[in-house]
Design a protein around this motif. Structure first.
Motif, PDB file in Angstrom:
ATOM      1  N   UNK A   1       0.831  -1.196   0.000  1.00 41.51           N
ATOM      2  CA  UNK A   1       0.000   0.000   0.000  1.00 41.51           C
ATOM      3  C   UNK A   1       0.869   1.251   0.000  1.00 41.51           C
ATOM      4  N   UNK A   2       0.322   2.330  -0.537  1.00 47.59           N
ATOM      5  CA  UNK A   2       0.971   3.631  -0.476  1.00 47.59           C
ATOM      6  C   UNK A   2       0.730   4.222   0.911  1.00 47.59           C
ATOM      7  N   UNK A   3       1.730   4.858   1.529  1.00 45.26           N
ATOM      8  CA  UNK A   3       1.540   5.398   2.891  1.00 45.26           C
ATOM      9  C   UNK A   3       0.493   6.502   2.980  1.00 45.26           C
ATOM     10  N   UNK A   4       0.117   7.116   1.860  1.00 48.10           N
ATOM     11  CA  UNK A   4      -0.866   8.201   1.871  1.00 48.10           C
ATOM     12  C   UNK A   4      -2.288   7.726   1.599  1.00 48.10           C
ATOM     13  N   UNK A   5      -2.500   6.418   1.508  1.00 41.76           N
ATOM     14  CA  UNK A   5      -3.838   5.914   1.223  1.00 41.76           C
ATOM     15  C   UNK A   5      -4.785   6.200   2.394  1.00 41.76           C
ATOM     16  N   UNK A   6      -5.923   6.799   2.082  1.00 42.47           N
ATOM     17  CA  UNK A   6      -6.959   7.074   3.078  1.00 42.47           C
ATOM     18  C   UNK A   6      -8.290   6.575   2.526  1.00 42.47           C
ATOM     19  N   UNK A   7      -8.996   5.808   3.330  1.00 41.55           N
ATOM     20  CA  UNK A   7     -10.275   5.258   2.892  1.00 41.55           C
ATOM     21  C   UNK A   7     -11.417   6.210   3.280  1.00 41.55           C
ATOM     22  N   UNK A   8     -12.252   6.531   2.288  1.00 43.59           N
ATOM     23  CA  UNK A   8     -13.420   7.384   2.501  1.00 43.59           C
ATOM     24  C   UNK A   8     -14.690   6.570   2.296  1.00 43.59           C
TER      25      UNK A   8
ATOM     26  N   UNK B   1     -10.824   4.437  -1.908  1.00 40.83           N
ATOM     27  CA  UNK B   1      -9.573   5.117  -1.574  1.00 40.83           C
ATOM     28  C   UNK B   1      -9.362   6.236  -2.581  1.00 40.83           C
ATOM     29  N   UNK B   2      -9.456   7.456  -2.111  1.00 41.96           N
ATOM     30  CA  UNK B   2      -9.338   8.606  -3.004  1.00 41.96           C
ATOM     31  C   UNK B   2      -7.900   8.767  -3.498  1.00 41.96           C
ATOM     32  N   UNK B   3      -7.766   8.998  -4.786  1.00 37.68           N
ATOM     33  CA  UNK B   3      -6.476   9.232  -5.445  1.00 37.68           C
ATOM     34  C   UNK B   3      -5.647   7.966  -5.677  1.00 37.68           C
ATOM     35  N   UNK B   4      -6.212   6.817  -5.403  1.00 36.10           N
ATOM     36  CA  UNK B   4      -5.478   5.569  -5.674  1.00 36.10           C
ATOM     37  C   UNK B   4      -5.597   5.248  -7.163  1.00 36.10           C
ATOM     38  N   UNK B   5      -4.465   5.020  -7.818  1.00 38.11           N
ATOM     39  CA  UNK B   5      -4.446   4.742  -9.253  1.00 38.11           C
ATOM     40  C   UNK B   5      -4.272   3.253  -9.527  1.00 38.11           C
ATOM     41  N   UNK B   6      -3.380   2.605  -8.774  1.00 32.01           N
ATOM     42  CA  UNK B   6      -3.093   1.190  -9.002  1.00 32.01           C
ATOM     43  C   UNK B   6      -3.012   0.410  -7.700  1.00 32.01           C
ATOM     44  N   UNK B   7      -3.430  -0.848  -7.767  1.00 35.16           N
ATOM     45  CA  UNK B   7      -3.059  -1.818  -6.744  1.00 35.16           C
ATOM     46  C   UNK B   7      -1.633  -2.264  -7.042  1.00 35.16           C
ATOM     47  N   UNK B   8      -0.909  -2.680  -6.006  1.00 31.73           N
ATOM     48  CA  UNK B   8       0.397  -3.299  -6.200  1.00 31.73           C
ATOM     49  C   UNK B   8       0.466  -4.577  -5.389  1.00 31.73           C
ATOM     50  N   UNK B   9       0.704  -5.694  -6.083  1.00 30.96           N
ATOM     51  CA  UNK B   9       0.953  -6.980  -5.448  1.00 30.96           C
ATOM     52  C   UNK B   9       2.341  -7.441  -5.878  1.00 30.96           C
TER      53      UNK B   9
END
Length: 251
Positions: free
Chosen positions: A79-86, A96-104
């Protein structure tokens, strides 16, 4: 960053205290000499939130009885450290606002396990030091949102890959799209990783084990991995903890 430093401090403290506590000799007849071990478990790490992913490992005794070759596979999310769930006011669905991609990340590993302390039959703790590394296959998949041009009409929504230039109005975001959306757009980013840790194995019986592996991991990719519009990176460091179950064989 604070979580990683705290976890590293705890690991160092564990190493110091447990090494001191286990600095005692046991008779060879009281030790269980196993040849192979197979483990599977759940990974937790400072880059993933609650649960990081899954873990498989096979170890085989080498020429030296206290050294084992280990082959492992980890599949984890990052996860990106700036991820915030709304939460959408209209639907109650989260996103998650501003999330562009998942990363696995898929991590095939090869390494060495060094036995620091063998437990006596039906008692004690088995302590190993582990150093391993290998290829990192980063899988990025577009993050989809449910979008409605009319926030008052929640039945008229479409699932679209998030684009910060097109979908900046949060009042029109109705939730997260289906995870299966965008599977055909998965991209693979090749990198490498290295980890070091300690495993603490418990269990009443010699051939079955419940254990915890704790340590630190560093991972690098040639280019930045885009998860959100800004503050992306190509080097990831984390502290991890893996809870696992294992089966040992003496032949």
């Amino acid at each position: 960053m604070k979580n990683s430093r705290l976890a590293c401090g705890i690991i160092i403290l564990l190493i110091s205290s447990l090494t001191s506590a286990f600095a005692q000799k046991k008779d060879k007849d009281d030790e269980f000499d196993y040849k192979t071990e197979f483990d599977y478990g759940i990974n937790f790490n400072t880059n993933a939130g609650l649960i990081g992913g899954g873990y498989l490992k096979y170890s085989k005794q080498g020429k030296k009885e206290n050294v084992y070759r280990c082959y492992a596979l980890e599949i984890v999310k990052v996860k990106h450290p700036k991820e915030i769930r709304y939460v959408s006011r209209a639907t109650g669905n989260s996103y998650i606002y501003n999330k562009i991609n998942y990363l696995f990340v898929v991590r095939p590993q090869y390494g060495r396990e060094y036995i620091l302390f063998r437990k006596a039959p039906e008692q004690g703790v088995h302590l190993n030091a582990i150093v391993a590394g290998g290829l990192s296959l980063g899988l990025t998949k577009p993050y989809y949102i449910l979008w409605s041009e009319n926030p008052n009409n929640i039945t008229n929504t479409v699932s679209v890959p998030y684009d910060p230039n097109l979908y900046s109005d949060q009042s029109k975001i109705q939730g997260t799209g289906s995870f299966t959306d965008g599977l055909s757009d998965i991209q693979v980013k090749a990198g490498a990783h290295l980890k070091a840790g300690l495993s603490f194995e418990f269990g009443r019986f010699n051939n079955s084990v419940i254990g915890i592996e704790a340590g630190v991991l560093a991972e690098v990719f040639p280019k930045d991995i885009v998860i959100m519009p800004s503050q992306n990176k190509n080097v990831f460091t984390s502290a991890y903890l893996t809870w696992y179950y294992g089966i040992k064989r003496s032949e």
